[in-house]
Scaffold this motif. Structure first.
Motif, PDB file in Angstrom:
ATOM      1  N   PHE A  48      86.176   9.298 -87.302  1.00  0.00           N
ATOM      2  CA  PHE A  48      86.317   8.308 -86.238  1.00  0.00           C
ATOM      3  C   PHE A  48      86.977   7.059 -86.793  1.00  0.00           C
ATOM      4  O   PHE A  48      86.745   6.689 -87.940  1.00  0.00           O
ATOM      5  CB  PHE A  48      84.943   7.940 -85.665  1.00  0.00           C
ATOM      6  N   HIS A  49      87.778   6.401 -85.984  1.00  0.00           N
ATOM      7  CA  HIS A  49      88.477   5.190 -86.409  1.00  0.00           C
ATOM      8  C   HIS A  49      87.582   3.978 -86.174  1.00  0.00           C
ATOM      9  O   HIS A  49      87.052   3.784 -85.078  1.00  0.00           O
ATOM     10  CB  HIS A  49      89.783   5.046 -85.614  1.00  0.00           C
ATOM     11  N   VAL A  50      87.437   3.151 -87.194  1.00  0.00           N
ATOM     12  CA  VAL A  50      86.558   1.987 -87.110  1.00  0.00           C
ATOM     13  C   VAL A  50      87.010   1.005 -86.025  1.00  0.00           C
ATOM     14  O   VAL A  50      86.183   0.372 -85.371  1.00  0.00           O
ATOM     15  CB  VAL A  50      86.417   1.313 -88.496  1.00  0.00           C
ATOM     16  N   HIS A  51      88.312   0.888 -85.792  1.00  0.00           N
ATOM     17  CA  HIS A  51      88.813  -0.014 -84.739  1.00  0.00           C
ATOM     18  C   HIS A  51      88.321   0.428 -83.365  1.00  0.00           C
ATOM     19  O   HIS A  51      87.969  -0.397 -82.524  1.00  0.00           O
ATOM     20  CB  HIS A  51      90.334  -0.075 -84.746  1.00  0.00           C
ATOM     21  N   ASP A  52      88.304   1.737 -83.139  1.00  0.00           N
ATOM     22  CA  ASP A  52      87.807   2.255 -81.869  1.00  0.00           C
ATOM     23  C   ASP A  52      86.334   1.891 -81.693  1.00  0.00           C
ATOM     24  O   ASP A  52      85.905   1.487 -80.602  1.00  0.00           O
ATOM     25  CB  ASP A  52      87.972   3.769 -81.791  1.00  0.00           C
ATOM     26  N   GLY A  53      85.569   2.029 -82.760  1.00  0.00           N
ATOM     27  CA  GLY A  53      84.139   1.703 -82.694  1.00  0.00           C
ATOM     28  C   GLY A  53      83.899   0.256 -82.318  1.00  0.00           C
ATOM     29  O   GLY A  53      83.043  -0.043 -81.479  1.00  0.00           O
ATOM     30  N   LEU A  54      84.650  -0.651 -82.909  1.00  0.00           N
ATOM     31  CA  LEU A  54      84.480  -2.063 -82.568  1.00  0.00           C
ATOM     32  C   LEU A  54      84.895  -2.312 -81.123  1.00  0.00           C
ATOM     33  O   LEU A  54      84.248  -3.091 -80.404  1.00  0.00           O
ATOM     34  CB  LEU A  54      85.272  -2.967 -83.511  1.00  0.00           C
ATOM     35  N   GLY A  55      85.928  -1.652 -80.663  1.00  0.00           N
ATOM     36  CA  GLY A  55      86.329  -1.790 -79.264  1.00  0.00           C
ATOM     37  C   GLY A  55      85.210  -1.363 -78.320  1.00  0.00           C
ATOM     38  O   GLY A  55      84.928  -2.040 -77.324  1.00  0.00           O
ATOM     39  N   LEU A  56      84.560  -0.252 -78.622  1.00  0.00           N
ATOM     40  CA  LEU A  56      83.454   0.233 -77.795  1.00  0.00           C
ATOM     41  C   LEU A  56      82.289  -0.747 -77.816  1.00  0.00           C
ATOM     42  O   LEU A  56      81.664  -1.023 -76.779  1.00  0.00           O
ATOM     43  CB  LEU A  56      83.008   1.621 -78.263  1.00  0.00           C
ATOM     44  N   LYS A  57      81.985  -1.297 -78.982  1.00  0.00           N
ATOM     45  CA  LYS A  57      80.922  -2.299 -79.089  1.00  0.00           C
ATOM     46  C   LYS A  57      81.272  -3.546 -78.281  1.00  0.00           C
ATOM     47  O   LYS A  57      80.397  -4.143 -77.648  1.00  0.00           O
ATOM     48  CB  LYS A  57      80.681  -2.680 -80.556  1.00  0.00           C
ATOM     49  N   ARG A  58      82.529  -3.957 -78.311  1.00  0.00           N
ATOM     50  CA  ARG A  58      82.958  -5.137 -77.557  1.00  0.00           C
ATOM     51  C   ARG A  58      82.823  -4.907 -76.057  1.00  0.00           C
ATOM     52  O   ARG A  58      82.453  -5.820 -75.316  1.00  0.00           O
ATOM     53  CB  ARG A  58      84.398  -5.495 -77.916  1.00  0.00           C
ATOM     54  N   LEU A  59      83.140  -3.699 -75.572  1.00  0.00           N
ATOM     55  CA  LEU A  59      82.943  -3.404 -74.156  1.00  0.00           C
ATOM     56  C   LEU A  59      81.473  -3.584 -73.791  1.00  0.00           C
ATOM     57  O   LEU A  59      81.137  -4.249 -72.807  1.00  0.00           O
ATOM     58  CB  LEU A  59      83.375  -1.975 -73.814  1.00  0.00           C
ATOM     59  N   GLN A  60      80.601  -2.977 -74.580  1.00  0.00           N
ATOM     60  CA  GLN A  60      79.170  -3.062 -74.307  1.00  0.00           C
ATOM     61  C   GLN A  60      78.679  -4.504 -74.344  1.00  0.00           C
ATOM     62  O   GLN A  60      77.887  -4.916 -73.492  1.00  0.00           O
ATOM     63  CB  GLN A  60      78.395  -2.209 -75.312  1.00  0.00           C
ATOM     64  N   ALA A  61      79.152  -5.272 -75.313  1.00  0.00           N
ATOM     65  CA  ALA A  61      78.737  -6.674 -75.429  1.00  0.00           C
ATOM     66  C   ALA A  61      79.185  -7.500 -74.228  1.00  0.00           C
ATOM     67  O   ALA A  61      78.588  -8.535 -73.921  1.00  0.00           O
ATOM     68  CB  ALA A  61      79.302  -7.285 -76.725  1.00  0.00           C
ATOM     69  N   ASN A  62      80.204  -7.017 -73.533  1.00  0.00           N
ATOM     70  CA  ASN A  62      80.717  -7.718 -72.357  1.00  0.00           C
ATOM     71  C   ASN A  62      80.233  -7.087 -71.049  1.00  0.00           C
ATOM     72  O   ASN A  62      80.815  -7.300 -69.990  1.00  0.00           O
ATOM     73  CB  ASN A  62      82.247  -7.764 -72.402  1.00  0.00           C
ATOM     74  N   GLY A  63      79.163  -6.290 -71.123  1.00  0.00           N
ATOM     75  CA  GLY A  63      78.517  -5.772 -69.935  1.00  0.00           C
ATOM     76  C   GLY A  63      79.141  -4.536 -69.319  1.00  0.00           C
ATOM     77  O   GLY A  63      78.826  -4.183 -68.182  1.00  0.00           O
ATOM     78  N   ILE A  64      80.015  -3.880 -70.039  1.00  0.00           N
ATOM     79  CA  ILE A  64      80.644  -2.657 -69.526  1.00  0.00           C
ATOM     80  C   ILE A  64      79.937  -1.456 -70.149  1.00  0.00           C
ATOM     81  O   ILE A  64      79.796  -1.364 -71.369  1.00  0.00           O
ATOM     82  CB  ILE A  64      82.156  -2.651 -69.842  1.00  0.00           C
ATOM     83  N   GLU A  65      79.475  -0.557 -69.278  1.00  0.00           N
ATOM     84  CA  GLU A  65      78.817   0.661 -69.746  1.00  0.00           C
ATOM     85  C   GLU A  65      79.847   1.548 -70.431  1.00  0.00           C
ATOM     86  O   GLU A  65      80.994   1.640 -69.984  1.00  0.00           O
ATOM     87  CB  GLU A  65      78.196   1.425 -68.570  1.00  0.00           C
ATOM     88  N   VAL A  66      79.429   2.217 -71.490  1.00  0.00           N
ATOM     89  CA  VAL A  66      80.293   3.135 -72.228  1.00  0.00           C
ATOM     90  C   VAL A  66      79.651   4.518 -72.218  1.00  0.00           C
ATOM     91  O   VAL A  66      78.433   4.643 -72.421  1.00  0.00           O
ATOM     92  CB  VAL A  66      80.514   2.650 -73.678  1.00  0.00           C
ATOM     93  N   ALA A  67      80.466   5.527 -71.973  1.00  0.00           N
ATOM     94  CA  ALA A  67      79.983   6.909 -71.989  1.00  0.00           C
ATOM     95  C   ALA A  67      80.925   7.787 -72.798  1.00  0.00           C
ATOM     96  O   ALA A  67      82.137   7.551 -72.823  1.00  0.00           O
ATOM     97  CB  ALA A  67      79.885   7.449 -70.559  1.00  0.00           C
ATOM     98  N   LEU A  68      80.361   8.777 -73.440  1.00  0.00           N
ATOM     99  CA  LEU A  68      81.134   9.826 -74.093  1.00  0.00           C
ATOM    100  C   LEU A  68      80.870  11.100 -73.302  1.00  0.00           C
ATOM    101  O   LEU A  68      79.714  11.481 -73.100  1.00  0.00           O
ATOM    102  CB  LEU A  68      80.708  10.023 -75.548  1.00  0.00           C
ATOM    103  N   ILE A  69      81.945  11.736 -72.838  1.00  0.00           N
ATOM    104  CA  ILE A  69      81.823  12.987 -72.087  1.00  0.00           C
ATOM    105  C   ILE A  69      82.730  14.006 -72.774  1.00  0.00           C
ATOM    106  O   ILE A  69      83.952  13.878 -72.748  1.00  0.00           O
ATOM    107  CB  ILE A  69      82.221  12.807 -70.614  1.00  0.00           C
TER     108      ILE A  69
END
Length: 182
Positions: A48-69
């Motif tokens: 997994f790319h670390v940049h992608d992980g931080l992007g996902l964390k930033r979405l969550q920190a800004n109130g956006i739900e994240v899902a993996l399907i």
């Protein structure tokens, strides 16, 4: 990728991204480069790319739900999701559209409030109902046709981060995010 890759997204893409409250991501080929790695003992490994992980964390920190399907079942996916604090993890999903609709119902959201980021044919059905459909740079041509927007980066190489950045930018959160990190 140029630093200003979000300088001038089309207005219709920004309007779609501004409505997003749930961002759902495919795994193989989107969060990873799509290659499957097996050790001598038969255990699967993913990168997994670390940049992608931080992007996902930033979405969550800004109130956006994240899902993996994802259609596949993989222990490394569960580990990465746990590490990132992703609560909505759906593995072994043969019908990603139904999975997305059930999640939207549970979260009391409409399809136009969902972004779907994918790369291959199993991602088509959920992309077709999403308010924002994103194809990674190396997606199958049919997925690109179904997408509203395509990343510059390939799956597993920062494409997810681009999608996250687009959503945050469209929602006017980029400046606050930049200040947070300076």
């Amino acid at each position: 990728m140029p630093a200003n890759y979000l300088a001038n997204p089309p207005a219709d893409i920004l309007a779609r991204a501004a409505k997003i409250r749930l961002a759902a991501f495919d795994v193989d080929g989107t969060l990873t480069d799509g290659r499957l790695w097996y050790g001598e003992d038969g255990r699967e490994t993913k990168v997994f790319h670390v940049h992608d992980g931080l992007g996902l964390k930033r979405l969550q920190a800004n109130g956006i739900e994240v899902a993996l399907i994802t259609a596949r079942i993989s222990h490394p996916v569960a580990l990465r999701a746990e590490e990132l604090g992703i609560a909505h993890v759906y593995q072994g999903q043969g019908d990603k559209r139904s999975c997305l609709l059930e999640l939207l119902d549970a979260l009391h959201l409409s399809p136009e409030q969902a972004a779907v980021v994918g790369d291959d044919l199993p991602d088509l059905a959920p992309m077709r109902i999403a308010g924002l459909a994103v194809a990674v740079a190396n997606a199958h041509p049919w997925v690109v046709e179904a997408a509203h927007w395509q990343t510059r980066q390939r799956g597993g190489e920062g494409a997810v981060r681009e999608a996250c950045d687009l959503i945050l930018h469209a929602q006017g959160r980029s400046d606050a995010e930049r200040e947070r990190w300076q």
